[in-house]
Design a protein around this motif. Structure first.
Motif, mmCIF file in Angstrom:
data_model
loop_
_atom_site.group_PDB
_atom_site.id
_atom_site.type_symbol
_atom_site.label_atom_id
_atom_site.label_comp_id
_atom_site.label_asym_id
_atom_site.label_seq_id
_atom_site.Cartn_x
_atom_site.Cartn_y
_atom_site.Cartn_z
ATOM 1 N N GLU A 41 0.828 -1.211 0.000
ATOM 2 C CA GLU A 41 0.000 0.000 0.000
ATOM 3 C C GLU A 41 0.862 1.261 0.000
ATOM 4 O OE1 GLU A 41 -2.456 1.476 -0.572
ATOM 5 O OE2 GLU A 41 -4.222 0.252 -0.270
ATOM 6 N N THR A 42 0.206 2.389 -0.192
ATOM 7 C CA THR A 42 0.898 3.666 -0.038
ATOM 8 C C THR A 42 0.575 4.228 1.348
ATOM 9 O OG1 THR A 42 -0.942 4.954 -0.864
ATOM 10 C CG2 THR A 42 0.633 4.147 -2.506
ATOM 11 N N GLU A 43 1.449 5.116 1.796
ATOM 12 C CA GLU A 43 1.227 5.756 3.093
ATOM 13 C C GLU A 43 -0.113 6.496 3.079
ATOM 14 O OE1 GLU A 43 4.084 8.834 4.010
ATOM 15 O OE2 GLU A 43 3.766 8.538 6.163
ATOM 16 N N TYR A 44 -0.451 7.056 1.902
ATOM 17 C CA TYR A 44 -1.703 7.807 1.791
ATOM 18 C C TYR A 44 -2.901 6.928 2.156
ATOM 19 C CZ TYR A 44 -5.731 10.220 -0.025
ATOM 20 O OH TYR A 44 -6.970 10.792 -0.121
ATOM 21 N N TYR A 45 -3.042 5.767 1.513
ATOM 22 C CA TYR A 45 -4.237 4.938 1.760
ATOM 23 C C TYR A 45 -4.215 4.289 3.142
ATOM 24 C CZ TYR A 45 -5.910 5.502 -2.991
ATOM 25 O OH TYR A 45 -6.392 6.040 -4.152
ATOM 26 N N ASN A 46 -3.026 3.896 3.604
ATOM 27 C CA ASN A 46 -2.959 3.188 4.895
ATOM 28 C C ASN A 46 -3.170 4.117 6.086
ATOM 29 O OD1 ASN A 46 -2.112 0.255 5.820
ATOM 30 N ND2 ASN A 46 -1.185 1.664 7.283
ATOM 31 N N PHE A 47 -2.729 5.400 5.930
ATOM 32 C CA PHE A 47 -2.792 6.325 7.071
ATOM 33 C C PHE A 47 -3.496 7.650 6.759
ATOM 34 C CE2 PHE A 47 1.181 3.938 8.424
ATOM 35 C CZ PHE A 47 0.602 3.313 9.507
ATOM 36 N N PHE A 65 5.870 -2.223 8.423
ATOM 37 C CA PHE A 65 6.974 -2.628 7.548
ATOM 38 C C PHE A 65 7.014 -1.632 6.384
ATOM 39 C CE2 PHE A 65 5.980 -6.948 9.286
ATOM 40 C CZ PHE A 65 7.239 -7.254 9.783
ATOM 41 N N TRP A 66 7.957 -0.689 6.435
ATOM 42 C CA TRP A 66 8.105 0.288 5.353
ATOM 43 C C TRP A 66 9.033 -0.285 4.288
ATOM 44 C CZ3 TRP A 66 5.279 4.675 5.350
ATOM 45 C CH2 TRP A 66 4.715 5.079 6.571
ATOM 46 N N LEU A 67 8.782 0.051 3.021
ATOM 47 C CA LEU A 67 9.690 -0.373 1.958
ATOM 48 C C LEU A 67 10.742 0.702 1.751
ATOM 49 C CD1 LEU A 67 7.199 -2.270 1.428
ATOM 50 C CD2 LEU A 67 8.108 -2.407 -0.897
ATOM 51 N N LYS A 68 11.958 0.289 1.340
ATOM 52 C CA LYS A 68 13.008 1.265 1.067
ATOM 53 C C LYS A 68 12.585 2.096 -0.128
ATOM 54 C CE LYS A 68 17.177 -0.837 2.777
ATOM 55 N NZ LYS A 68 17.794 -2.103 2.477
ATOM 56 N N ALA A 69 12.846 3.410 -0.074
ATOM 57 C CA ALA A 69 12.461 4.275 -1.191
ATOM 58 C C ALA A 69 13.220 3.858 -2.452
ATOM 59 C CB ALA A 69 12.794 5.719 -0.841
ATOM 60 N N ASP A 70 12.490 3.742 -3.571
ATOM 61 C CA ASP A 70 13.107 3.390 -4.854
ATOM 62 C C ASP A 70 13.097 4.639 -5.740
ATOM 63 O OD1 ASP A 70 13.762 2.522 -7.352
ATOM 64 O OD2 ASP A 70 12.236 0.941 -7.468
ATOM 65 N N ASP A 77 4.738 8.667 -3.250
ATOM 66 C CA ASP A 77 4.265 8.292 -1.922
ATOM 67 C C ASP A 77 5.126 7.167 -1.356
ATOM 68 O OD1 ASP A 77 2.669 8.381 0.258
ATOM 69 O OD2 ASP A 77 0.832 7.749 -0.772
ATOM 70 N N LYS A 78 5.287 7.150 -0.028
ATOM 71 C CA LYS A 78 6.056 6.069 0.600
ATOM 72 C C LYS A 78 5.238 4.772 0.561
ATOM 73 C CE LYS A 78 8.213 7.227 4.550
ATOM 74 N NZ LYS A 78 8.218 7.991 5.816
ATOM 75 N N LEU A 79 5.941 3.653 0.363
ATOM 76 C CA LEU A 79 5.250 2.358 0.263
ATOM 77 C C LEU A 79 5.447 1.546 1.544
ATOM 78 C CD1 LEU A 79 6.240 1.366 -3.386
ATOM 79 C CD2 LEU A 79 4.040 2.246 -2.598
ATOM 80 N N LEU A 80 4.455 0.732 1.840
ATOM 81 C CA LEU A 80 4.493 -0.094 3.055
ATOM 82 C C LEU A 80 3.651 -1.336 2.838
ATOM 83 C CD1 LEU A 80 1.425 0.519 4.333
ATOM 84 C CD2 LEU A 80 2.521 2.642 4.945
ATOM 85 N N ILE A 90 -11.214 3.032 1.695
ATOM 86 C CA ILE A 90 -10.979 4.283 0.952
ATOM 87 C C ILE A 90 -11.039 4.006 -0.544
ATOM 88 C CG2 ILE A 90 -9.347 6.176 0.533
ATOM 89 C CD1 ILE A 90 -10.481 6.097 3.401
ATOM 90 N N ARG A 91 -10.328 2.955 -0.983
ATOM 91 C CA ARG A 91 -10.325 2.618 -2.411
ATOM 92 C C ARG A 91 -11.745 2.322 -2.889
ATOM 93 N NH1 ARG A 91 -5.415 1.780 -4.660
ATOM 94 N NH2 ARG A 91 -3.633 1.752 -3.240
#
Ligand code: YSA
Length: 241
Positions: A41-47, A65-70, A77-80, A90-91
Motif C-alpha cells: 500500500e501507499t502511506e496515503y491509503y494506509n494512514f 513494515f516500510w519499503l526502502k524508497a526506490d 508516496d512512501k510504500l508499506l 478508501i479505495r
C-alpha cells in the motif's frame, strides 16, 4: 495406479479461507458486496486518507513494515505493507457511490513480536456500510446478528468505547471464550473527514465500519490455543479441518 486415499492427498482449504467463504455467505445474504485491495500500500491509503495525522502516535499503534524508497518508483508516496484492511474502505469509496455495503478480507502485516494472540502477518476482514440515516444502532444490530450467525446464538459479545482516528465514536468488540474476554474487532461510525476526503458529503451520508481479526475468530471457532499454529505447516493440525 489406483489411489484409494485420494481425499487425504489432494489437500483442502485452509481454515482462514473457509472462514472468509462462510462470512461472505452471511454478508451476501444481507446484500453486502465483496472487494479486495493491494497488500503493498501507499502511506496515503494506509494512514493519511484514514485521518491519521502525520505525527500522530496512532501510527505507532501499528508498527509498520516500510519499503526502502526506490528512486525509479512511479509514485512519490512512501510504500508499506498494509497494517490493516481499512485502506480498502478508501479505495472502495473512491470508486463506488453510496449507498454502499461491502466486506473486504485480506492479509495484513505488522512489525511486532508474536505471542499466542499476535502474529506478524495475519488476516482481517473489513466491513463498510454507507447510506442515509445510518447510526451506531445499525452497527451494533448488524454485529450482534453476525456474531450469532457465525458463532451460534450462545455467543457472548461486549462493546467497549475505543479510539481509532478514522471513526467517531469508536468501539472495540470482545468475545467471551475459554473463561475470558478476547478482543476481536475495532469498529465505529466513519469519521466525517474520511467521507469528505473521498468526495462523499457527510451532511448527506453517514456510515459505519468495522475490522475484525480472522485469526482470532479461528481461535475461538475451532478452539485453537495459539494463533501461530495457523501458519505452521503441521498436517496434524490441518488434517483436523
Ligand atoms: C476500526 C474501526 C473501523 O471503522 C474499521 C476498522 C477498524 C480496525 C482497525 N483498522 C484495526 O486494525 N484495529 S486493530 O489494530 O485493533 O486490529 C483489529 C483486529 O485485528 C483486532 O481486534 C484483532 O482481532 C486483530 N489483530 C490485531 N493485531 C493482531 C490481530 N490478530 C492477530 N495478530 C495480531 N498481531
Amino acid at each position: 495406479m489406483q489411489n484409494n486415499n485420494l481425499e487425504k492427498t489432494v489437500g483442502h482449504i485452509h481454515p482462514i479461507s473457509q472462514m472468509i467463504r462462510e462470512i461472505h455467505e452471511i454478508f451476501k445474504s444481507i446484500g453486502y458486496d465483496i472487494a479486495f485491495g493491494p497488500e503493498l500500500e501507499t502511506e496515503y491509503y494506509n494512514f493519511d486518507a484514514l485521518n491519521v495525522p502525520a505525527d500522530h502516535s496512532s501510527r505507532d499503534m501499528q508498527d509498520t513494515f516500510w519499503l526502502k524508497a526506490d528512486p525509479k518508483s512511479i509514485t512519490p508516496d512512501k510504500l508499506l505493507m498494509r497494517t490493516h484492511t481499512s485502506p480498502v474502505q478508501i479505495r472502495y469509496m473512491e470508486n463506488n457511490k453510496p449507498p454502499l455495503k461491502v466486506i473486504m478480507p485480506g492479509r495484513v502485516f505488522r512489525n511486532e513480536a508474536t505471542d499466542a494472540t499476535h502474529e506478524a502477518n495475519f488476516f482481517q476482514l473489513e466491513g463498510l456500510c454507507v447510506g442515509v440515516d445510518i447510526t451506531m444502532k445499525d452497527l451494533k444490530g448488524l454485529l450482534e446478528y453476525f456474531f450469532e450467525k457465525f458463532f451460534g446464538e450462545n455467543v457472548q459479545v461486549r462493546f467497549r468505547p475505543s479510539y481509532f482516528p478514522f471513526v467517531e465514536p469508536g468501539v472495540e468488540v470482545d468475545v467471551f471464550t475459554k473463561g475470558k474476554w478476547m478482543e476481536v474487532m475495532g469498529a465505529g461510525m466513519v469519521h466525517p473527514k474520511v467521507l469528505s476526503g473521498v468526495g462523499i458529503d457527510p451532511n448527506e451520508y453517514r456510515g459505519f465500519a468495522f475490522g475484525l481479526g480472522l485469526d482470532r475468530f479461528a481461535m475461538i471457532k475451532y478452539g485453537i490455543p495459539d494463533v501461530r499454529m495457523l501458519y505452521q505447516p503441521d498436517l496434524r493440525i490441518f488434517n483436523q479441518f
